[in-house]
Motif scaffolding. Structure first.
Motif, PDB file in Angstrom:
ATOM      1  N   GLN A  33       0.781  -1.426  -0.053  1.00  0.00           N
ATOM      2  CA  GLN A  33       0.058  -0.022   0.109  1.00  0.00           C
ATOM      3  C   GLN A  33       0.825   1.197   0.100  1.00  0.00           C
ATOM      4  OE1 GLN A  33      -3.512   0.208  -0.459  1.00  0.00           O
ATOM      5  NE2 GLN A  33      -2.937   2.246  -0.925  1.00  0.00           N
ATOM      6  N   ALA A  34       2.049   1.016   0.596  1.00  0.00           N
ATOM      7  CA  ALA A  34       3.033   2.452   0.784  1.00  0.00           C
ATOM      8  C   ALA A  34       3.409   2.808  -0.640  1.00  0.00           C
ATOM      9  CB  ALA A  34       3.965   2.033   1.914  1.00  0.00           C
ATOM     10  N   ALA A  35       3.953   1.665  -1.298  1.00  0.00           N
ATOM     11  CA  ALA A  35       4.548   1.554  -2.698  1.00  0.00           C
ATOM     12  C   ALA A  35       3.297   2.108  -3.757  1.00  0.00           C
ATOM     13  CB  ALA A  35       4.911   0.253  -2.955  1.00  0.00           C
ATOM     14  N   ILE A  36       2.214   1.652  -3.589  1.00  0.00           N
ATOM     15  CA  ILE A  36       1.118   2.537  -4.275  1.00  0.00           C
ATOM     16  C   ILE A  36       0.868   3.837  -4.039  1.00  0.00           C
ATOM     17  CG2 ILE A  36      -1.363   2.244  -4.702  1.00  0.00           C
ATOM     18  CD1 ILE A  36      -1.250  -0.801  -4.157  1.00  0.00           C
ATOM     19  N   ASP A  37       0.814   4.036  -2.838  1.00  0.00           N
ATOM     20  CA  ASP A  37       0.566   5.585  -2.419  1.00  0.00           C
ATOM     21  C   ASP A  37       1.615   6.470  -2.949  1.00  0.00           C
ATOM     22  OD1 ASP A  37      -1.901   4.878  -1.188  1.00  0.00           O
ATOM     23  OD2 ASP A  37      -0.929   4.713   0.787  1.00  0.00           O
ATOM     24  N   SER A  38       3.018   6.057  -2.997  1.00  0.00           N
ATOM     25  CA  SER A  38       4.136   6.608  -3.385  1.00  0.00           C
ATOM     26  C   SER A  38       4.173   6.890  -4.869  1.00  0.00           C
ATOM     27  CB  SER A  38       5.294   6.346  -2.893  1.00  0.00           C
ATOM     28  OG  SER A  38       5.640   4.977  -3.379  1.00  0.00           O
ATOM     29  N   GLY A  39       3.380   5.914  -5.544  1.00  0.00           N
ATOM     30  CA  GLY A  39       3.438   5.822  -6.974  1.00  0.00           C
ATOM     31  C   GLY A  39       4.653   4.942  -7.575  1.00  0.00           C
ATOM     32  N   ALA A  40       5.162   4.110  -6.522  1.00  0.00           N
ATOM     33  CA  ALA A  40       6.323   3.331  -7.093  1.00  0.00           C
ATOM     34  C   ALA A  40       5.765   2.174  -7.768  1.00  0.00           C
ATOM     35  CB  ALA A  40       7.237   2.634  -5.964  1.00  0.00           C
TER      36      ALA A  40
END
Length: 176
Positions: A33-40
């Protein structure tokens, strides 16, 4: 002894008291989820599976085309080749449920298959029900076929053809 107690207190202070062994309720791990939120990485739930998924290999070209047919519903055509005259071909309807595509093939087969949708590829289940054999010639199967996305356009989905030169996806409604 006193050093051990101090270390335990420091360790306890660093913890937020939550166990990390249980995944979050929404099914998306915190790191993902953190990677999705950051756009990674892309949020698969926002990527429409419409288009063409295709893979070339020594046995032939496997393909899956998806065309919209309602909200989170699609018509599809699928072909998998195992070399020579060994192949599977079928058409039907699919429904997207989260990261899964539930694919129900048209008659004469009663084949229902669940595929994992990952945004840039679709992976069919490693084992399929016996009804799916009706869509295949000897020694061929849809089981375990993984296809990368080639295009996200409806036009590309309409352009792909089966070995008999019939379009895998057609503009007419599929039967049930």
């Amino acid at each position: 002894m006193r050093t051990s107690i101090v270390l335990l207190l420091l360790l306890a202070a660093c913890s937020d008291g939550q166990s990390r062994s249980t995944p979050p309720a929404d099914g998306v791990p915190d790191l993902e989820q953190a990677a999705i939120d950051s756009g990674a990485i892309a949020d698969v739930s926002r990527i429409d599976p419409v288009g063409l998924f295709q893979r070339h290999h020594e046995g032939g070209t496997d393909a899956l085309c998806l065309i919209p047919d309602g909200e989170r519903e699609y018509r599809f055509g699928a072909a998998a080749y195992s070399g020579g005259k060994s192949r599977c071909t079928g058409r039907g309807r699919a429904k997207r449920i989260g990261r899964m595509l539930v694919m129900r093939f048209d008659k004469p087969s009663r084949c229902i298959m669940v595929a994992q949708y990952e945004g840039d590829r679709i992976a069919m289940a490693g084992a399929v029900d016996l009804e799916c054999d009706k869509l295949c010639s000897e020694r061929a199967s849809f089981a375990g076929v993984t296809l990368p996305r080639v295009s996200g356009s409806v036009e590309a989905a309409y352009s792909v053809r089966a070995v008999d030169d019939v379009p895998l996806c057609s503009e007419g409604k599929s039967g049930t």
